[in-house]
Design a protein around this motif. Structure first.
Motif, PDB file in Angstrom:
ATOM      1  N   SER A  80      -0.746  19.433   2.810  1.00  0.00           N
ATOM      2  CA  SER A  80      -1.684  18.198   2.471  1.00  0.00           C
ATOM      3  C   SER A  80      -1.291  17.626   1.202  1.00  0.00           C
ATOM      4  O   SER A  80      -1.171  16.360   1.081  1.00  0.00           O
ATOM      5  CB  SER A  80      -3.037  18.859   2.210  1.00  0.00           C
ATOM      6  OG  SER A  80      -3.031  19.753   1.233  1.00  0.00           O
ATOM      7  N   VAL A  81      -0.739  18.296   0.195  1.00  0.00           N
ATOM      8  CA  VAL A  81       0.062  17.932  -0.954  1.00  0.00           C
ATOM      9  C   VAL A  81       1.074  17.078  -0.660  1.00  0.00           C
ATOM     10  O   VAL A  81       1.319  15.961  -1.290  1.00  0.00           O
ATOM     11  CB  VAL A  81       0.009  18.673  -2.115  1.00  0.00           C
ATOM     12  CG1 VAL A  81       0.834  18.201  -3.230  1.00  0.00           C
ATOM     13  CG2 VAL A  81      -1.231  19.539  -2.463  1.00  0.00           C
ATOM     14  N   ALA A  82       2.095  17.605   0.215  1.00  0.00           N
ATOM     15  CA  ALA A  82       3.274  16.904   0.657  1.00  0.00           C
ATOM     16  C   ALA A  82       3.095  15.588   1.360  1.00  0.00           C
ATOM     17  O   ALA A  82       3.772  14.545   1.106  1.00  0.00           O
ATOM     18  CB  ALA A  82       4.151  17.911   1.375  1.00  0.00           C
ATOM     19  N   ALA A  83       2.096  15.748   2.090  1.00  0.00           N
ATOM     20  CA  ALA A  83       1.593  14.471   3.019  1.00  0.00           C
ATOM     21  C   ALA A  83       1.272  13.518   2.104  1.00  0.00           C
ATOM     22  O   ALA A  83       1.720  12.437   2.345  1.00  0.00           O
ATOM     23  CB  ALA A  83       0.594  14.762   4.233  1.00  0.00           C
ATOM     24  N   GLN A  84       0.331  13.814   1.119  1.00  0.00           N
ATOM     25  CA  GLN A  84      -0.216  12.691   0.209  1.00  0.00           C
ATOM     26  C   GLN A  84       0.865  12.138  -0.685  1.00  0.00           C
ATOM     27  O   GLN A  84       0.961  10.888  -0.717  1.00  0.00           O
ATOM     28  CB  GLN A  84      -1.430  12.966  -0.680  1.00  0.00           C
ATOM     29  CG  GLN A  84      -1.953  12.030  -1.577  1.00  0.00           C
ATOM     30  CD  GLN A  84      -2.839  10.977  -0.472  1.00  0.00           C
ATOM     31  OE1 GLN A  84      -3.722  11.299   0.199  1.00  0.00           O
ATOM     32  NE2 GLN A  84      -2.025   9.871  -0.427  1.00  0.00           N
ATOM     33  N   GLU A  85       1.777  12.932  -1.028  1.00  0.00           N
ATOM     34  CA  GLU A  85       2.928  12.259  -1.901  1.00  0.00           C
ATOM     35  C   GLU A  85       3.951  11.411  -1.203  1.00  0.00           C
ATOM     36  O   GLU A  85       4.289  10.548  -1.522  1.00  0.00           O
ATOM     37  CB  GLU A  85       3.666  13.536  -2.604  1.00  0.00           C
ATOM     38  CG  GLU A  85       4.768  13.205  -3.361  1.00  0.00           C
ATOM     39  CD  GLU A  85       5.653  14.623  -4.047  1.00  0.00           C
ATOM     40  OE1 GLU A  85       6.464  14.328  -4.735  1.00  0.00           O
ATOM     41  OE2 GLU A  85       5.150  15.900  -3.906  1.00  0.00           O
ATOM     42  N   ILE A  86       4.256  11.775   0.144  1.00  0.00           N
ATOM     43  CA  ILE A  86       5.078  11.202   1.154  1.00  0.00           C
ATOM     44  C   ILE A  86       4.246   9.907   1.292  1.00  0.00           C
ATOM     45  O   ILE A  86       4.910   8.836   1.060  1.00  0.00           O
ATOM     46  CB  ILE A  86       5.043  11.791   2.525  1.00  0.00           C
ATOM     47  CG1 ILE A  86       6.005  12.985   2.391  1.00  0.00           C
ATOM     48  CG2 ILE A  86       5.911  10.984   3.650  1.00  0.00           C
ATOM     49  CD1 ILE A  86       5.933  13.981   3.536  1.00  0.00           C
ATOM     50  N   GLU A  87       2.979   9.814   1.615  1.00  0.00           N
ATOM     51  CA  GLU A  87       2.191   8.448   1.751  1.00  0.00           C
ATOM     52  C   GLU A  87       2.283   7.692   0.409  1.00  0.00           C
ATOM     53  O   GLU A  87       2.738   6.360   0.569  1.00  0.00           O
ATOM     54  CB  GLU A  87       0.829   8.676   2.036  1.00  0.00           C
ATOM     55  CG  GLU A  87      -0.268   7.536   2.321  1.00  0.00           C
ATOM     56  CD  GLU A  87      -1.506   7.642   2.594  1.00  0.00           C
ATOM     57  OE1 GLU A  87      -2.437   6.921   2.050  1.00  0.00           O
ATOM     58  OE2 GLU A  87      -1.719   8.790   3.219  1.00  0.00           O
ATOM     59  N   TYR A  88       2.185   7.973  -0.825  1.00  0.00           N
ATOM     60  CA  TYR A  88       2.265   7.508  -1.800  1.00  0.00           C
ATOM     61  C   TYR A  88       3.525   6.856  -2.206  1.00  0.00           C
ATOM     62  O   TYR A  88       3.861   5.601  -2.361  1.00  0.00           O
ATOM     63  CB  TYR A  88       1.715   8.173  -2.975  1.00  0.00           C
ATOM     64  CG  TYR A  88       0.074   8.350  -3.305  1.00  0.00           C
ATOM     65  CD1 TYR A  88      -0.606   7.750  -2.181  1.00  0.00           C
ATOM     66  CD2 TYR A  88      -0.396   9.253  -4.115  1.00  0.00           C
ATOM     67  CE1 TYR A  88      -1.854   7.904  -2.346  1.00  0.00           C
ATOM     68  CE2 TYR A  88      -1.841   9.379  -4.300  1.00  0.00           C
ATOM     69  CZ  TYR A  88      -2.653   8.639  -3.232  1.00  0.00           C
ATOM     70  OH  TYR A  88      -3.773   8.856  -3.425  1.00  0.00           O
ATOM     71  N   LEU A  89       4.557   7.808  -1.755  1.00  0.00           N
ATOM     72  CA  LEU A  89       5.929   7.156  -2.088  1.00  0.00           C
ATOM     73  C   LEU A  89       6.580   6.237  -1.206  1.00  0.00           C
ATOM     74  O   LEU A  89       7.002   5.162  -1.504  1.00  0.00           O
ATOM     75  CB  LEU A  89       6.985   8.595  -2.113  1.00  0.00           C
ATOM     76  CG  LEU A  89       7.088   9.598  -2.966  1.00  0.00           C
ATOM     77  CD1 LEU A  89       7.542  10.675  -2.652  1.00  0.00           C
ATOM     78  CD2 LEU A  89       7.732   8.952  -4.240  1.00  0.00           C
ATOM     79  N   ALA A  90       6.011   6.220   0.216  1.00  0.00           N
ATOM     80  CA  ALA A  90       6.229   5.255   1.079  1.00  0.00           C
ATOM     81  C   ALA A  90       5.433   3.942   0.635  1.00  0.00           C
ATOM     82  O   ALA A  90       6.018   2.866   0.909  1.00  0.00           O
ATOM     83  CB  ALA A  90       5.887   5.588   2.437  1.00  0.00           C
ATOM     84  N   ASP A  91       4.176   4.007   0.240  1.00  0.00           N
ATOM     85  CA  ASP A  91       3.554   2.817  -0.220  1.00  0.00           C
ATOM     86  C   ASP A  91       4.285   2.364  -1.278  1.00  0.00           C
ATOM     87  O   ASP A  91       4.297   0.933  -1.586  1.00  0.00           O
ATOM     88  CB  ASP A  91       2.284   3.191  -0.599  1.00  0.00           C
ATOM     89  CG  ASP A  91       1.372   3.423   0.742  1.00  0.00           C
ATOM     90  OD1 ASP A  91       1.695   3.098   1.851  1.00  0.00           O
ATOM     91  OD2 ASP A  91      -0.098   3.765   0.541  1.00  0.00           O
ATOM     92  N   ALA A  92       4.723   3.211  -2.188  1.00  0.00           N
ATOM     93  CA  ALA A  92       5.497   2.450  -3.425  1.00  0.00           C
ATOM     94  C   ALA A  92       7.119   2.039  -3.026  1.00  0.00           C
ATOM     95  O   ALA A  92       7.754   1.599  -3.892  1.00  0.00           O
ATOM     96  CB  ALA A  92       5.883   3.403  -4.435  1.00  0.00           C
ATOM     97  N   GLY A  93       7.488   2.081  -1.890  1.00  0.00           N
ATOM     98  CA  GLY A  93       8.686   1.561  -1.291  1.00  0.00           C
ATOM     99  C   GLY A  93       9.789   2.480  -1.465  1.00  0.00           C
ATOM    100  O   GLY A  93      11.063   2.151  -1.548  1.00  0.00           O
ATOM    101  N   ASP A  94       9.584   3.800  -1.725  1.00  0.00           N
ATOM    102  CA  ASP A  94      10.450   4.953  -2.053  1.00  0.00           C
ATOM    103  C   ASP A  94      10.736   5.822  -0.861  1.00  0.00           C
ATOM    104  O   ASP A  94      10.347   6.999  -0.949  1.00  0.00           O
ATOM    105  CB  ASP A  94      10.126   5.633  -3.286  1.00  0.00           C
ATOM    106  CG  ASP A  94      11.486   6.285  -3.792  1.00  0.00           C
ATOM    107  OD1 ASP A  94      12.646   6.288  -2.863  1.00  0.00           O
ATOM    108  OD2 ASP A  94      11.727   6.838  -4.854  1.00  0.00           O
ATOM    109  N   LEU A  95      11.054   5.176   0.320  1.00  0.00           N
ATOM    110  CA  LEU A  95      11.126   6.066   1.782  1.00  0.00           C
ATOM    111  C   LEU A  95      12.152   7.147   1.391  1.00  0.00           C
ATOM    112  O   LEU A  95      11.932   8.328   1.842  1.00  0.00           O
ATOM    113  CB  LEU A  95      11.519   5.320   2.772  1.00  0.00           C
ATOM    114  CG  LEU A  95      11.170   5.821   4.230  1.00  0.00           C
ATOM    115  CD1 LEU A  95       9.567   6.170   4.297  1.00  0.00           C
ATOM    116  CD2 LEU A  95      11.382   4.506   5.195  1.00  0.00           C
TER     117      LEU A  95
END
Length: 172
Positions: free
Chosen positions: A67-82
């Protein structure tokens, strides 16, 4: 503490043993819950980098928390850092005993779909572990559909058809 899954207490003594200090570490579940809640507040108040840092710290403390990894992935993607989001996903994939991995698969697939990388999303989703919760299974089926993998979407919806007959979101 051992019975509820909390880490063992730590005892610190001074050299002369005139006093001691006991540290009672937080339960891993609380670490996850606290990090997710606080990161959400930071993210929504415009402190995106602090939110990501908080999740990264929680991941080092509870590396198996999908769950933590998923949220971090979502935030990083939203910030444009795929690329950074992919690294978080890879780190979780390599973590033995990882829980709720399907959340990270779905978060990264969503990120791929948001930038129109359907093939990458479909490939990722084809390897996603099947979630146990019906709501997550609906979300997974929708992601399959968004990636234009209609066979997998149909198969996923068929597995949960009885549970979702009255779910307007799933029916749509």
């Amino acid at each position: 503490m051992d019975e509820n899954g909390s880490p063992a207490p730590r005892f610190d003594f001074d050299e002369g043993r005139t006093y001691f200090r006991v540290t009672l570490p937080a339960h891993p579940g609380y670490v996850v819950l606290h990090a997710l809640r606080e990161a959400a507040v930071l993210w929504h108040t415009g402190e995106q980098q602090r939110a990501i840092a908080m999740l990264r710290d929680a991941s080092t403390r509870v590396p198996e928390a999908g769950s933590v990894a998923a949220q971090e992935i979502e935030y990083l993607a939203d910030a444009g850092d795929l690329p950074a989001a992919r690294k978080v996903f890879s780190r979780l994939e390599q973590t033995e005993g990882a829980r709720d991995q399907h959340l990270a698969y779905m978060a990264l697939a969503r990120a791929y779909l948001d930038v129109d990388q359907r093939d990458e999303a479909a490939a990722l989703l084809s390897n996603a572990p099947r979630p146990s919760a019906t709501r997550s299974q609906v979300d997974l089926a929708i992601l399959h559909k968004r990636s234009r993998d209609l066979e997998s979407a149909h198969r996923q919806f068929s597995l949960i058809a009885a549970q979702i007959q009255t779910d307007a979101r799933a029916l749509q």
